[in-house]
Design an enzyme around this catalytic site. Structure first.
Site, short mmCIF file in Angstrom:
data_model
loop_
_atom_site.label_atom_id
_atom_site.label_comp_id
_atom_site.label_asym_id
_atom_site.label_seq_id
_atom_site.Cartn_x
_atom_site.Cartn_y
_atom_site.Cartn_z
N GLU A 175 -13.71 3.65 -14.58
CA GLU A 175 -12.85 5.63 -14.69
C GLU A 175 -12.88 5.73 -16.17
O GLU A 175 -13.42 4.99 -17.05
CB GLU A 175 -11.96 4.35 -14.12
CG GLU A 175 -11.95 4.17 -12.80
CD GLU A 175 -11.03 4.71 -11.84
OE1 GLU A 175 -9.33 4.47 -12.11
OE2 GLU A 175 -11.08 5.47 -10.90
N HIS A 182 -8.14 9.70 -10.66
CA HIS A 182 -7.46 9.60 -10.10
C HIS A 182 -5.24 9.51 -9.75
O HIS A 182 -4.49 9.19 -11.11
CB HIS A 182 -7.19 7.92 -10.74
CG HIS A 182 -6.98 6.53 -10.25
ND1 HIS A 182 -7.60 5.77 -9.87
CD2 HIS A 182 -6.10 6.25 -9.78
CE1 HIS A 182 -6.96 4.72 -9.40
NE2 HIS A 182 -6.35 5.53 -8.85
N ARG A 197 -10.70 3.28 -4.05
CA ARG A 197 -11.30 2.72 -5.13
C ARG A 197 -13.09 3.35 -5.49
O ARG A 197 -12.99 3.02 -5.09
CB ARG A 197 -10.49 1.47 -5.17
CG ARG A 197 -9.32 0.41 -5.38
CD ARG A 197 -9.08 1.38 -6.67
NE ARG A 197 -7.79 0.41 -6.63
CZ ARG A 197 -6.60 1.35 -6.89
NH1 ARG A 197 -6.50 1.94 -6.75
NH2 ARG A 197 -5.38 0.61 -6.73
P1 NAD Z 1 -3.51 -1.07 2.77
O1 NAD Z 1 -3.13 -2.84 2.81
O2 NAD Z 1 -2.49 -0.79 4.10
O3 NAD Z 1 -4.57 -0.63 3.93
C1 NAD Z 1 -5.92 -1.17 4.08
C2 NAD Z 1 -6.19 -1.57 5.26
O4 NAD Z 1 -7.61 -1.36 5.17
C3 NAD Z 1 -6.14 -2.33 6.33
O5 NAD Z 1 -5.92 -2.58 7.17
C4 NAD Z 1 -7.25 -3.63 5.94
O6 NAD Z 1 -7.18 -4.46 7.07
C5 NAD Z 1 -8.16 -3.06 6.03
N1 NAD Z 1 -9.32 -3.07 5.58
C6 NAD Z 1 -9.99 -4.30 4.89
N2 NAD Z 1 -10.78 -4.86 4.75
C7 NAD Z 1 -11.87 -3.57 5.42
C8 NAD Z 1 -12.77 -3.74 5.64
N3 NAD Z 1 -14.12 -4.29 5.47
N4 NAD Z 1 -13.26 -2.92 6.89
C9 NAD Z 1 -12.61 -2.24 7.13
N5 NAD Z 1 -11.12 -2.23 6.86
C10 NAD Z 1 -10.79 -2.78 5.64
O7 NAD Z 1 -3.80 -0.35 1.67
P2 NAD Z 1 -3.00 1.09 1.35
O8 NAD Z 1 -1.79 0.73 0.65
O9 NAD Z 1 -3.34 2.22 2.03
O10 NAD Z 1 -4.38 1.81 -0.11
C11 NAD Z 1 -5.38 2.23 0.45
C12 NAD Z 1 -5.71 1.83 -0.61
O11 NAD Z 1 -6.13 2.63 -1.19
C13 NAD Z 1 -6.16 0.75 -2.07
O12 NAD Z 1 -7.17 0.05 -2.55
C14 NAD Z 1 -5.48 0.81 -2.56
O13 NAD Z 1 -5.44 0.53 -3.74
C15 NAD Z 1 -5.50 2.61 -2.80
N6 NAD Z 1 -4.70 4.00 -3.31
C16 NAD Z 1 -5.49 4.84 -4.21
C17 NAD Z 1 -4.53 5.76 -5.21
C18 NAD Z 1 -4.97 6.76 -5.78
O14 NAD Z 1 -4.47 7.07 -6.53
N7 NAD Z 1 -5.95 7.28 -5.41
C19 NAD Z 1 -2.92 5.22 -4.40
C20 NAD Z 1 -2.85 4.23 -3.88
C21 NAD Z 1 -2.79 3.72 -3.02
C1 MLT Z 2 -2.37 2.83 -6.49
O1 MLT Z 2 -3.17 1.58 -7.08
O2 MLT Z 2 -1.43 2.74 -7.10
C2 MLT Z 2 -3.14 3.50 -6.99
O3 MLT Z 2 -4.11 3.26 -6.92
C3 MLT Z 2 -2.22 4.34 -8.08
C4 MLT Z 2 -2.44 3.98 -10.12
O4 MLT Z 2 -2.35 3.42 -9.78
O5 MLT Z 2 -2.44 4.96 -10.77
#
Ligand code: NAD
Ligand code: MLT
Length: 320
Positions: free
Chosen positions: A261, A288, A232
């Site tokens: 963004e 993104h 994020r």
């Molecule tokens: P998840 O909830 O499975 O994992 C997140 C991890 O972060 C958890 O294990 C949690 O314990 C840990 N965490 C929380 N606070 C913390 C802190 N202060 N310090 C260290 N660790 C901490 O989430 P996920 O499904 O793996 O997603 C991770 C990130 O990726 C999210 O921000 C999500 O929105 C983002 N994401 C981005 C995209 C994209 O298109 N770029 C796609 C999917 C998800």
């Molecule tokens: C997500 O949180 O699933 C990703 O950031 C992807 C998106 O929303 O486009």
């Protein structure tokens, strides 16, 4: 019931909702102001990460019953405000984890080997002087994963497959999971910062994680650290990153997410977006793209449609 979809999801998802008897209005890229004018007409809204479901929208959406988040992060949705109104919020957290993890790994390779820069120098400027793009190997380096959840775990496994040593900081994950993944636990963030050649961030965006990498953290990093943020915008403070790159402390960074963004549905000529990080050659930025694969699109679109349809029918759903 009436459902508005404000960001692109798979056609199969839209079809699923129509087959369930719902009227679906697809209004990709609608502005917040326009949405405020019409939200009272809808029983449900389906969004990705750009549409802000804030208190004002929820107040105006007097008929809203279900918010569907096609994807993972819910930082664009005011969950307490939805709860207060009894609005169910559903998301699809697992459906794009692989896509996001693969992008993060791709970005890591890209910044270790200057792949985008070398491509554009040749293509745009006929500059094929390869000595300008000398890189480093991931092999035998240390990757520091911040957040060892769904995506962080996949990234750690994949980079261990690249023969990297994997360490992680995640105070909420058990020792058993660290052991199972073969990842070394860092008790503190500072511990990770002092060891990692590559830092990759995979936490949600919360009050605790905003600016998790700031000036102070960059000072504690190894010289020439590389940073990937495909989680994020705002987890890495952009001004601190800019200064870190300028000073040479940070060798390179790859960002799939920014704060704020740009609007991902606007044409270039209508785009009004500035970010100083674009001035830096060793920062690469993708729009993104983490979830942008056919596979994830299909999974996310169909999954959110099923969840929204179930919730509108009054069936049990796993709400956020
Ligand atoms: P998840 O909830 O499975 O994992 C997140 C991890 O972060 C958890 O294990 C949690 O314990 C840990 N965490 C929380 N606070 C913390 C802190 N202060 N310090 C260290 N660790 C901490 O989430 P996920 O499904 O793996 O997603 C991770 C990130 O990726 C999210 O921000 C999500 O929105 C983002 N994401 C981005 C995209 C994209 O298109 N770029 C796609 C999917 C998800
Ligand atoms: C997500 O949180 O699933 C990703 O950031 C992807 C998106 O929303 O486009």
């Amino acid at each position: 019931m009436k459902i508005i979809v404000t960001e692109r999801i798979a056609d199969d998802g839209i079809e699923h909702l129509k087959k369930d008897g719902h009227e679906v209005d697809v209004k990709y890229g609608i502005s917040h102001e326009e949405l405020l004018q019409i939200i009272q007409n809808y029983d449900s809204i389906i969004v990705r990460s750009v549409t802000k479901i804030n208190e004002e929208l929820i107040t105006k959406g007097t008929n809203l019953k279900v918010v569907g988040r096609a994807g993972n992060g819910v930082d664009n949705i005011d969950l307490p405000a939805c709860t207060k109104r009894g609005i169910i919020v559903v998301n699809t957290p697992e459906s794009n984890s692989m896509a996001a993890a693969e992008l993060a790994v791709g970005l890591a390779y890209a910044i270790f080997r200057n792949i985008p820069q070398a491509h554009w120098a040749g293509k745009d400027k006929k500059d094929f002087r390869r000595n300008k793009f000398l890189g480093n190997e991931l092999d035998q380096k240390t990757v520091g994963v911040i957040g060892l959840g769904r995506i962080g775990s996949i990234v750690a496994s994949k980079l261990k497959g690249s023969n990297m040593r994997a360490i992680a900081y995640d105070p909420y994950i058990t020792d058993e999971k660290f052991d199972k993944l073969g990842v070394e636990r860092c008790e503190t963030l500072n511990d990770l910062l002092g060891q990692a050649d590559l830092i990759t961030i995979h936490t949600p965006k919360t009050a605790e994680t905003i600016n998790i990498i700031n000036e102070e953290q960059i000072k504690l990093c190894k010289e020439g650290v590389r940073i990937v943020n495909a989680a994020r915008g705002g987890l890495v403070n952009e001004a601190a990153l800019y200064n870190g790159i300028k000073s040479g402390k940070v060798a390179a960074a790859a960002l799939d997410v920014l704060s704020p963004e740009p609007n991902y549905d606007k044409k270039p000529e209508d785009q009004d977006y500035e970010n100083k990080l674009f001035e830096l050659d060793n920062v690469i930025i993708t729009p993104h793209l983490g979830a942008s694969t056919d596979e994830a699109n299909y999974n996310v679109g169909t999954c959110v449609a099923e969840l929204v349809a179930d919730a509108l029918r009054g069936d049990m759903v796993a709400a956020v």
